[in-house]
Design a protein around this motif. Structure first.
Motif, PDB file in Angstrom:
ATOM      1  N   ILE A  15      35.966  29.053  43.370  1.00 32.74           N
ATOM      2  CA  ILE A  15      35.741  30.174  43.828  1.00 32.74           C
ATOM      3  C   ILE A  15      36.017  30.234  45.446  1.00 32.74           C
ATOM      4  O   ILE A  15      36.509  31.401  45.801  1.00 32.74           O
ATOM      5  CB  ILE A  15      34.088  30.549  43.734  1.00 32.74           C
ATOM      6  N   ALA A  19      40.522  30.858  44.138  1.00 34.37           N
ATOM      7  CA  ALA A  19      40.551  32.245  44.129  1.00 34.37           C
ATOM      8  C   ALA A  19      41.289  32.721  45.104  1.00 34.37           C
ATOM      9  O   ALA A  19      42.190  33.941  45.239  1.00 34.37           O
ATOM     10  CB  ALA A  19      39.122  32.800  43.799  1.00 34.37           C
ATOM     11  N   TYR A  50      32.239  36.032  39.406  1.00 32.01           N
ATOM     12  CA  TYR A  50      31.631  34.734  39.371  1.00 32.01           C
ATOM     13  C   TYR A  50      30.014  34.901  39.698  1.00 32.01           C
ATOM     14  O   TYR A  50      29.284  34.079  38.814  1.00 32.01           O
ATOM     15  CB  TYR A  50      32.162  33.782  40.502  1.00 32.01           C
ATOM     16  N   PHE A 102      36.249  33.867  35.484  1.00 30.56           N
ATOM     17  CA  PHE A 102      35.227  33.602  36.530  1.00 30.56           C
ATOM     18  C   PHE A 102      33.687  33.771  36.174  1.00 30.56           C
ATOM     19  O   PHE A 102      32.881  33.241  36.877  1.00 30.56           O
ATOM     20  CB  PHE A 102      35.791  34.447  37.837  1.00 30.56           C
TER      21      PHE A 102
END
Length: 163
Positions: A15, A19, A50, A102
């Motif tokens: 994340i 990302a 996420y 995600f």
């Protein structure tokens, strides 16, 4: 303890490092579309997905309990490998594919967290006074996984993923 540390290492790399780098590479790949919402907010959209996954999995303990949390670590390692390769080679740029992935990453992270904590609280081999120490130790390793991912992100941002 090791499961939670590894899951959070993988999760926070995905994340925070992958990302972010994918968003930067995507805007570099399509400079003429840089003002489109899907390009401009790519990182934000993926992080929102996420968070949806984390919310669902942390709210699901009543319905789904996992004793073998090592399995979640393996799945998160597979997610990490895919995202690492995707960040490096950008073979998947569509939010239609990345958003569910995600959410899945969030499901694995939140599911691991809530199940590890639940499993510790339900251990019959620990006295009540030992459970508190076990929880603190587990959360310490959780933080070590997050810290390790920050170091990994710094290294990758300045080496392999450098623009």
């Amino acid at each position: 303890v090791i499961n939670l540390c590894s899951v959070y290492f993988f999760e926070y790399c995905i994340i925070n490092c992958f990302a972010d780098r994918m968003a930067i590479k995507l805007s570099d790949m399509y400079p003429d579309r840089a003002n489109e919402t899907s390009i401009k907010n790519f990182f934000v959209i993926l992080n929102y997905c996420y968070q949806v996954g984390v919310f669902i999995s942390r709210s699901s303990l009543k319905y789904v309990q996992i004793k073998q949390v090592w399995f979640l670590s393996v799945l998160q390692a597979i997610n990490w490998t895919f995202m690492f390769l995707n960040t490096r080679y950008m073979f998947c740029t569509s939010l239609y594919y990345l958003c569910p992935l995600f959410v899945w990453v969030g499901l694995m992270g939140g599911g691991s967290y809530v199940n590890v904590m639940h499993n510790i609280l339900e251990l019959k081999t620990l006295h009540k006074s030992e459970i508190e120490g076990a929880l603190v130790l587990t959360l310490m390793f959780n933080d070590c996984g997050i810290l390790s991912s920050a170091f990994f992100t710094l290294i990758m941002d300045n080496t392999l993923f450098k623009s």
